[in-house]
Design an enzyme around this catalytic site. Structure first.
Site, PDB file in Angstrom:
ATOM      1  N   TYR A  67     122.630 -18.113   6.076  1.00 54.97           N
ATOM      2  CA  TYR A  67     122.975 -17.764   5.637  1.00 54.97           C
ATOM      3  C   TYR A  67     124.324 -16.589   4.558  1.00 54.97           C
ATOM      4  O   TYR A  67     123.784 -17.663   3.826  1.00 54.97           O
ATOM      5  CB  TYR A  67     124.825 -17.216   6.742  1.00 54.97           C
ATOM      6  CG  TYR A  67     125.412 -16.601   7.493  1.00 54.97           C
ATOM      7  CD1 TYR A  67     124.601 -15.480   8.073  1.00 54.97           C
ATOM      8  CD2 TYR A  67     126.453 -16.326   6.555  1.00 54.97           C
ATOM      9  CE1 TYR A  67     125.849 -14.798   8.694  1.00 54.97           C
ATOM     10  CE2 TYR A  67     127.801 -15.279   7.469  1.00 54.97           C
ATOM     11  CZ  TYR A  67     126.683 -14.152   8.098  1.00 54.97           C
ATOM     12  OH  TYR A  67     127.537 -13.665   8.889  1.00 54.97           O
ATOM     13  N   ASN A 156     134.342 -10.293  15.809  1.00 57.56           N
ATOM     14  CA  ASN A 156     133.716  -9.171  16.653  1.00 57.56           C
ATOM     15  C   ASN A 156     134.268  -7.823  16.941  1.00 57.56           C
ATOM     16  O   ASN A 156     133.601  -6.776  16.967  1.00 57.56           O
ATOM     17  CB  ASN A 156     132.707  -9.523  17.800  1.00 57.56           C
ATOM     18  CG  ASN A 156     132.082 -11.037  17.381  1.00 57.56           C
ATOM     19  OD1 ASN A 156     131.693 -10.861  17.012  1.00 57.56           O
ATOM     20  ND2 ASN A 156     131.733 -11.616  18.650  1.00 57.56           N
ATOM     21  N   ASN A 182     125.433  -6.300  26.035  1.00 61.57           N
ATOM     22  CA  ASN A 182     125.941  -7.432  27.040  1.00 61.57           C
ATOM     23  C   ASN A 182     126.181  -8.370  25.551  1.00 61.57           C
ATOM     24  O   ASN A 182     126.652  -9.376  26.019  1.00 61.57           O
ATOM     25  CB  ASN A 182     125.046  -7.580  27.923  1.00 61.57           C
ATOM     26  CG  ASN A 182     123.776  -8.026  27.635  1.00 61.57           C
ATOM     27  OD1 ASN A 182     123.264  -7.529  26.554  1.00 61.57           O
ATOM     28  ND2 ASN A 182     123.417  -9.069  28.169  1.00 61.57           N
ATOM     29  N   ARG A 207     116.275  -7.362  34.358  1.00 63.74           N
ATOM     30  CA  ARG A 207     116.712  -9.004  34.316  1.00 63.74           C
ATOM     31  C   ARG A 207     116.378  -8.471  36.368  1.00 63.74           C
ATOM     32  O   ARG A 207     116.686  -7.801  36.840  1.00 63.74           O
ATOM     33  CB  ARG A 207     117.888 -10.017  34.125  1.00 63.74           C
ATOM     34  CG  ARG A 207     119.207  -8.934  34.475  1.00 63.74           C
ATOM     35  CD  ARG A 207     120.090  -9.205  33.262  1.00 63.74           C
ATOM     36  NE  ARG A 207     119.734  -8.628  32.471  1.00 63.74           N
ATOM     37  CZ  ARG A 207     120.806  -9.576  31.048  1.00 63.74           C
ATOM     38  NH1 ARG A 207     121.263  -9.749  30.481  1.00 63.74           N
ATOM     39  NH2 ARG A 207     120.040  -8.492  30.344  1.00 63.74           N
ATOM     40  N   GLY A 278     122.389  -5.991  13.406  1.00 62.90           N
ATOM     41  CA  GLY A 278     121.617  -7.707  13.699  1.00 62.90           C
ATOM     42  C   GLY A 278     119.994  -6.968  13.949  1.00 62.90           C
ATOM     43  O   GLY A 278     120.138  -5.762  14.241  1.00 62.90           O
ATOM     44  N   MET A 280     118.085  -9.271  16.681  1.00 58.95           N
ATOM     45  CA  MET A 280     117.618 -10.789  17.549  1.00 58.95           C
ATOM     46  C   MET A 280     116.545 -10.218  17.937  1.00 58.95           C
ATOM     47  O   MET A 280     116.167 -11.531  18.372  1.00 58.95           O
ATOM     48  CB  MET A 280     118.466 -10.182  18.887  1.00 58.95           C
ATOM     49  CG  MET A 280     120.023 -10.437  18.460  1.00 58.95           C
ATOM     50  SD  MET A 280     121.288 -10.343  20.409  1.00 58.95           S
ATOM     51  CE  MET A 280     121.290  -8.755  21.098  1.00 58.95           C
TER      52      MET A 280
END
Length: 380
Positions: A67, A156, A182, A207, A278, A280
């Site tokens: 990081y 956040n 989410n 999902r 980000g 992911m």
């Protein structure tokens, strides 16, 4: 539930922190270190007692050494061994809620009993107590916040707020589109956008049972919730135009990367901004050149740590005040969380084993919630 603050003038006789000597796998390198009570604070510093501190994904990356934000070595915890000048340690934790227990001479706007959050990265919040400069913390309002709110305020929520307000001049009735809806930041974007009267189109991974997630996100204020599979539906463009009344979407927030972001960007209007915070999917971001040429798309990266470094203390205090007011009014919910307590009577060996087990469970995705760490004073 809002917690009433309690304050005791008796400082801990003995403290504990979670630390490491070298970078590596958290399940291998983390150690519990017990150290003596703090001396009275020197001028312009305060002694803090940490109430609750999260374990964020970036904390894992920091321990692993990958990081960009690096902690400093600490060598004044003990006189010998771990935490001493012989074997200095990195104390883990970047974010957390603390209470002021002692105030040094020259300290301004802080008093014993105040709740504070960190204004400086990598202060080492996985500890029972720390001594810091009073300029490295920001005081929270005196009531109406839970410990979970305070502990998770500076990463956040600030990221979500600054992305929503810092790139496009959005007004009530405008639209934002985002992936990873989410995620912790995604859910905060939904809530803050709702406060400001901004509509959100939110994409999540498909999902088996979508209904509970859709219900949850709409309960937070999401306008529309879709899956990445919906991006392949040719009729979606028509639907989006109907939802927005033909109004251009001028802000997209990306934490996924890869093909879903490429497809999502095509829904942006003229002079829009794509903000990435980000990746992911661990896949590169690829954008059609035509969006830049013909629609004047601007692509940005956002890292809250950089924002903190480049803005004044007054701006940071105002941001925390704004977010705290939203939380006090029930407009921002504390994240779903589980609290891991390192008990006062646990030995360093037991605490080390527990922390390594916690990180093994995090790596395997067993929590599904934000993990908050509470270290009890070893003197209690």
């Amino acid at each position: 539930m809002t917690l009433h603050r309690s304050f005791s003038t008796s400082a801990a006789l003995s403290n504990r922190c979670i630390a490491y000597v070298q970078n590596g796998d958290p399940t291998q390198v983390l150690r519990s270190v017990t150290f003596s009570r703090l001396p009275p604070p020197s001028p312009n510093t305060v002694n803090l007692r940490f109430l609750l501190s999260p374990i964020n994904p970036a904390d894992v990356n920091t321990i692993e050494g990958v990081y960009p934000s690096k902690p400093s070595l600490t060598s004044n915890l003990t006189s010998k061994g771990l935490g001493s000048s012989e074997e200095p340690v990195y104390v883990g934790g970047n974010e957390g809620l603390a209470q002021v227990v002692q105030v040094g001479d020259g300290v301004e706007k802080l008093k014993e009993g105040d709740w504070v959050v960190m204004d400086k990265p990598q202060l080492g919040t996985w500890s029972t107590s720390r001594n810091v400069s009073f300029k490295d913390v920001i005081r929270l309002p005196t009531s109406g916040l839970t410990e979970a709110h305070g502990a998770t305020m500076t990463v956040n929520p600030t990221t979500a707020y600054n992305m929503l307000t810092g790139f496009a001049n959005l007004k009530e009735g405008d639209w934002v589109i985002q992936n990873g809806a989410n995620s912790a930041v995604g859910q905060l974007v939904i809530q803050i956008a709702k406060v400001k009267g901004i509509n959100t189109i939110n994409f999540v991974r498909s999902r088996d049972n979508m209904a509970p997630l859709v219900e949850h996100l709409k309960g937070l204020g999401a306008t529309k919730v879709l899956t990445y599979d919906d991006l392949n539906d040719k009729s979606l463009r028509t639907k989006v135009k109907e939802w927005t009344g033909g109004k251009d979407i001028r802000l997209a927030l990306n934490c996924v990367g890869g093909e879903p972001t490429t497809s999502m960007a095509k829904f942006l209007g003229q002079d829009a901004h794509l903000v990435s915070y980000g990746a992911m999917s661990k896949k590169p971001l690829s954008l059609p050149t035509s969006l830049h040429i013909f629609k004047n798309l601007t692509s940005h990266g956002f890292w809250q740590t950089n924002w903190t470094k480049t803005h004044s203390r007054e701006e940071k205090e105002q941001l925390i005040t704004t977010l705290a007011e939203m939380m006090q009014e029930g407009k921002i919910k504390a994240p779903e969380h589980t609290i891991v307590t390192i008990g006062a009577k646990e030995s360093d060996e037991e605490a080390t084993a527990k922390m390594q087990d916690v990180f093994a469970n995090i790596a395997q995705g067993r929590y599904g919630k934000k993990v908050l760490l509470k270290l009890e004073d070893t003197s209690t």
